[in-house]
Design a protein around this motif. Structure first.
Motif, PDB file in Angstrom:
ATOM      1  N   PRO A 107       0.770  -1.222   0.000  1.00 14.72           N
ATOM      2  CA  PRO A 107       0.000   0.000   0.000  1.00 14.72           C
ATOM      3  C   PRO A 107       0.803   1.274   0.000  1.00 14.72           C
ATOM      4  N   ASN A 108       2.019   1.267   0.520  1.00 20.43           N
ATOM      5  CA  ASN A 108       2.672   2.540   0.719  1.00 20.43           C
ATOM      6  C   ASN A 108       4.018   2.588   0.023  1.00 20.43           C
ATOM      7  N   PRO A 109       4.116   3.360  -1.081  1.00 25.52           N
ATOM      8  CA  PRO A 109       5.380   3.434  -1.783  1.00 25.52           C
ATOM      9  C   PRO A 109       6.532   3.896  -0.897  1.00 25.52           C
ATOM     10  N   LYS A 110       6.249   4.670   0.127  1.00 27.15           N
ATOM     11  CA  LYS A 110       7.350   5.080   1.011  1.00 27.15           C
ATOM     12  C   LYS A 110       7.656   3.997   2.028  1.00 27.15           C
ATOM     13  N   GLN A 111       6.776   3.006   2.113  1.00 23.96           N
ATOM     14  CA  GLN A 111       6.958   1.878   3.007  1.00 23.96           C
ATOM     15  C   GLN A 111       7.192   2.316   4.452  1.00 23.96           C
ATOM     16  N   THR A 112       6.420   3.242   4.928  1.00 24.99           N
ATOM     17  CA  THR A 112       6.565   3.652   6.314  1.00 24.99           C
ATOM     18  C   THR A 112       5.902   2.615   7.195  1.00 24.99           C
ATOM     19  N   ALA A 113       6.637   2.186   8.192  1.00 25.82           N
ATOM     20  CA  ALA A 113       6.154   1.097   9.030  1.00 25.82           C
ATOM     21  C   ALA A 113       4.900   1.493   9.786  1.00 25.82           C
ATOM     22  N   SER A 114       4.747   2.785  10.053  1.00 30.98           N
ATOM     23  CA  SER A 114       3.652   3.213  10.914  1.00 30.98           C
ATOM     24  C   SER A 114       2.298   3.221  10.218  1.00 30.98           C
ATOM     25  N   SER A 115       2.279   3.156   8.860  1.00 31.56           N
ATOM     26  CA  SER A 115       1.017   3.413   8.170  1.00 31.56           C
ATOM     27  C   SER A 115      -0.080   2.417   8.535  1.00 31.56           C
ATOM     28  N   SER A 116       0.298   1.163   8.819  1.00 35.38           N
ATOM     29  CA  SER A 116      -0.742   0.177   9.100  1.00 35.38           C
ATOM     30  C   SER A 116      -1.420   0.465  10.438  1.00 35.38           C
ATOM     31  N   ALA A 117      -0.713   1.170  11.322  1.00 34.39           N
ATOM     32  CA  ALA A 117      -1.273   1.404  12.642  1.00 34.39           C
ATOM     33  C   ALA A 117      -2.049   2.714  12.715  1.00 34.39           C
ATOM     34  N   LYS A 118      -2.119   3.429  11.586  1.00 34.51           N
ATOM     35  CA  LYS A 118      -2.789   4.724  11.609  1.00 34.51           C
ATOM     36  C   LYS A 118      -4.286   4.571  11.806  1.00 34.51           C
ATOM     37  N   PRO A 119      -4.879   5.571  12.449  1.00 34.62           N
ATOM     38  CA  PRO A 119      -6.344   5.541  12.526  1.00 34.62           C
ATOM     39  C   PRO A 119      -6.908   5.791  11.141  1.00 34.62           C
ATOM     40  N   THR A 120      -8.129   5.361  10.891  1.00 33.55           N
ATOM     41  CA  THR A 120      -8.737   5.663   9.602  1.00 33.55           C
ATOM     42  C   THR A 120      -9.975   6.512   9.845  1.00 33.55           C
ATOM     43  N   PRO A 121     -10.206   7.553   9.061  1.00 28.71           N
ATOM     44  CA  PRO A 121      -9.264   8.097   8.085  1.00 28.71           C
ATOM     45  C   PRO A 121      -8.108   8.825   8.777  1.00 28.71           C
ATOM     46  N   ALA A 122      -7.024   9.003   8.021  1.00 25.50           N
ATOM     47  CA  ALA A 122      -5.812   9.584   8.605  1.00 25.50           C
ATOM     48  C   ALA A 122      -6.008  11.039   9.010  1.00 25.50           C
ATOM     49  N   GLN A 167       7.113   7.503 -10.808  1.00 24.47           N
ATOM     50  CA  GLN A 167       7.619   6.773 -11.983  1.00 24.47           C
ATOM     51  C   GLN A 167       9.110   7.062 -12.179  1.00 24.47           C
ATOM     52  N   ASP A 168       9.502   8.310 -11.954  1.00 25.16           N
ATOM     53  CA  ASP A 168      10.896   8.706 -12.197  1.00 25.16           C
ATOM     54  C   ASP A 168      11.798   8.506 -10.988  1.00 25.16           C
ATOM     55  N   ARG A 169      11.219   8.130  -9.867  1.00 26.60           N
ATOM     56  CA  ARG A 169      12.044   7.973  -8.658  1.00 26.60           C
ATOM     57  C   ARG A 169      12.933   6.737  -8.801  1.00 26.60           C
ATOM     58  N   PRO A 170      14.253   6.943  -8.684  1.00 22.23           N
ATOM     59  CA  PRO A 170      15.137   5.781  -8.835  1.00 22.23           C
ATOM     60  C   PRO A 170      14.781   4.698  -7.829  1.00 22.23           C
ATOM     61  N   GLY A 171      14.689   3.492  -8.309  1.00 25.14           N
ATOM     62  CA  GLY A 171      14.415   2.362  -7.420  1.00 25.14           C
ATOM     63  C   GLY A 171      12.947   2.098  -7.167  1.00 25.14           C
ATOM     64  N   SER A 172      12.065   2.910  -7.743  1.00 22.13           N
ATOM     65  CA  SER A 172      10.640   2.672  -7.510  1.00 22.13           C
ATOM     66  C   SER A 172      10.211   1.344  -8.128  1.00 22.13           C
ATOM     67  N   GLN A 173       9.500   0.554  -7.329  1.00 20.01           N
ATOM     68  CA  GLN A 173       9.027  -0.725  -7.881  1.00 20.01           C
ATOM     69  C   GLN A 173       7.791  -0.528  -8.764  1.00 20.01           C
ATOM     70  N   TYR A 174       7.267   0.689  -8.770  1.00 19.87           N
ATOM     71  CA  TYR A 174       6.064   0.942  -9.554  1.00 19.87           C
ATOM     72  C   TYR A 174       6.341   1.688 -10.852  1.00 19.87           C
ATOM     73  N   GLY A 175       7.618   2.053 -11.077  1.00 22.58           N
ATOM     74  CA  GLY A 175       7.958   2.908 -12.217  1.00 22.58           C
ATOM     75  C   GLY A 175       7.406   2.415 -13.545  1.00 22.58           C
ATOM     76  N   GLN A 176       7.690   1.151 -13.846  1.00 23.33           N
ATOM     77  CA  GLN A 176       7.278   0.621 -15.147  1.00 23.33           C
ATOM     78  C   GLN A 176       5.760   0.543 -15.267  1.00 23.33           C
ATOM     79  N   LEU A 177       5.131   0.110 -14.166  1.00 22.32           N
ATOM     80  CA  LEU A 177       3.674  -0.006 -14.147  1.00 22.32           C
ATOM     81  C   LEU A 177       3.035   1.365 -14.399  1.00 22.32           C
ATOM     82  N   ILE A 178       3.527   2.377 -13.718  1.00 20.68           N
ATOM     83  CA  ILE A 178       2.970   3.722 -13.874  1.00 20.68           C
ATOM     84  C   ILE A 178       3.180   4.211 -15.308  1.00 20.68           C
ATOM     85  N   GLN A 179       4.370   3.996 -15.800  1.00 22.81           N
ATOM     86  CA  GLN A 179       4.675   4.440 -17.173  1.00 22.81           C
ATOM     87  C   GLN A 179       3.710   3.813 -18.183  1.00 22.81           C
ATOM     88  N   ASP A 180       3.485   2.525 -18.037  1.00 26.59           N
ATOM     89  CA  ASP A 180       2.582   1.829 -18.967  1.00 26.59           C
ATOM     90  C   ASP A 180       1.162   2.367 -18.848  1.00 26.59           C
TER      91      ASP A 180
END
Ligand SMILES: Nc1ncnc2c1ncn2[C@@H]1O[C@H](COP(=O)(O)OP(=O)(O)OP(=O)(O)O)[C@@H](O)[C@H]1O
Ligand SMILES: O=c1ccn([C@@H]2O[C@H](COP(=O)(O)O)[C@@H](O)[C@H]2O)c(=O)[nH]1
Length: 323
Positions: A107-122, A167-180
């Motif tokens: 869910p989180n491209p920044k992969q912050t560990a805390s996001s799963s524990a956040k209240p909803t909505p944030a 998409q342009d962020r080096p190392g993004s695992q979503y770059g190709q998907l976003i580009q397509d």
């Protein structure tokens, strides 16, 4: 297991299914990542339920040394199943992992560990005002958002801009998907976009030093699932600003913009696909919010100044001078 390993495993599985021969199995094993490789010096292939009793399918099998260190029949005719089982298990496991991973985008491209524990909505709508800004490609959403930022101190977040940055962020695992997706005018899986927006909102709020903030979320939500997800986990929206514009007008603007924008989707073919996605997938979002009484509709055909006057008048009319 990485996506690459899973793909290799899947390839191995397919090869095995296609070609039941010793050479093929050896080649297949060599495709596996080192951690999954085993290197038999011999192999007696036979896909038969009655393998131990079956006659060897390759007469030369007796000159092979048995791979297994235990349980050998000693008569050279007993079939060794477990290397097959290992390859099949690795391939199938990898395949299943790959499919699950694609289904459940992290869910989180920044992969912050805390996001799963956040209240909803944030963010609470009592502190954070969200306006969605919708309209066809080239309707003038970005242009009008810039005006609103000047006059009403909104934070402007363009979902398309955030996706292009990811998409342009080096190392993004979503770059190709976003580009397509962008090239084809398709919608990027909502988890990615919602997470990017949430991160950007959190950053903007942290920088401003105040919990109170107002956001223009430009070009989003383009699909109902995004709308539901955003309102559930990020913040309920107050209104939708909808810029209504005929395709012919939008096409002319986009082709003109394409001369200098450098955008991969400002060309005739991508524009056609974007229009189609807008009609089929994004208009239902506008209709949904319209039924909720949340849409401010503006004719985006006139020049930018005229459009903005209309936007201001309608927005203030709905929310008051000091919303
Ligand atoms: N009212 C207008 N009249 C004429 N041209 C306009 C008007 N509004 C915007 N434009 C021009 O049209 C182009 C598209 O505008 P803009 O980028 O604001 O649209 P958009 O809806 O944000 O597009 P996209 O969805 O593709 O990001 C730009 O070159 C902009 O200068
Ligand atoms: O929520 C969103 C927003 C955008 N996209 C993709 O980005 C392009 C470009 O968007 P613009 O708003 O025109 O900058 C759009 O065509 C989609 O492919 C998305 O997937 N999800």
């Amino acid at each position: 297991m990485s996506i690459a390993a899973a793909a290799v495993g899947r390839q191995a599985w397919r090869k095995l299914a296609r070609n039941n021969s010793t050479a093929a199995i050896r080649r297949t094993i060599s495709l596996l990542p080192k951690s999954q490789q085993f290197r038999p010096t011999s192999f007696v292939p036979a896909f038969t339920a009655n393998a131990s009793k079956a006659a060897p399918r390759f007469s030369q099998s007796q000159q092979y040394r048995s791979y297994s260190s235990g349980g050998s029949s000693g008569d050279g005719t007993k079939v060794k199943f477990w290397p097959f089982v290992l390859v099949l298990a690795a391939g199938t496991g990898g395949w299943v992992l790959l499919i699950n991973r694609q289904k459940n985008m992290p869910p989180n491209p920044k992969q912050t560990a805390s996001s799963s524990a956040k209240p909803t909505p944030a963010f609470s709508p009592s502190e954070v005002t969200v306006l969605f800004v919708l309209g066809g490609p080239g309707a003038g959403k970005g242009t009008q958002c810039a005006n609103l930022v000047n006059d009403f101190s909104f934070h402007h977040l363009s979902a398309g801009d955030l996706l292009r940055a990811e998409q342009d962020r080096p190392g993004s695992q979503y770059g190709q998907l976003i580009q397509d997706c962008i090239k084809n005018g398709a919608i990027v899986p909502m988890e990615v976009t919602v997470a990017l927006l949430e991160n950007a909102m959190a950053d903007a709020i942290a920088k401003s030093g105040s919990k109170k903030a107002r956001f223009l979320i430009d070009g989003f939500p383009r699909k109902m699932d995004q709308a539901f997800q955003f309102e559930k986990v990020v913040c309920p929206a107050k209104l939708v600003l909808f810029f209504d514009c005929p395709e012919q007008v939008m096409e002319g603007r986009l082709l003109e913009r394409g001369k200098t924008s450098g955008r991969a989707d400002d060309n005739a073919e991508s524009i056609r696909k974007r229009f189609r996605t807008f009609v089929e997938t994004s208009m239902p979002v506008v209709e949904y919010y319209d039924k909720e009484g949340k849409v401010i509709k503006v004719d985006a055909t006139p020049g930018p100044k005229e459009v903005y006057e209309d936007v201001k008048r309608k927005l203030v009319g709905k929310l008051g001078e000091n919303f």
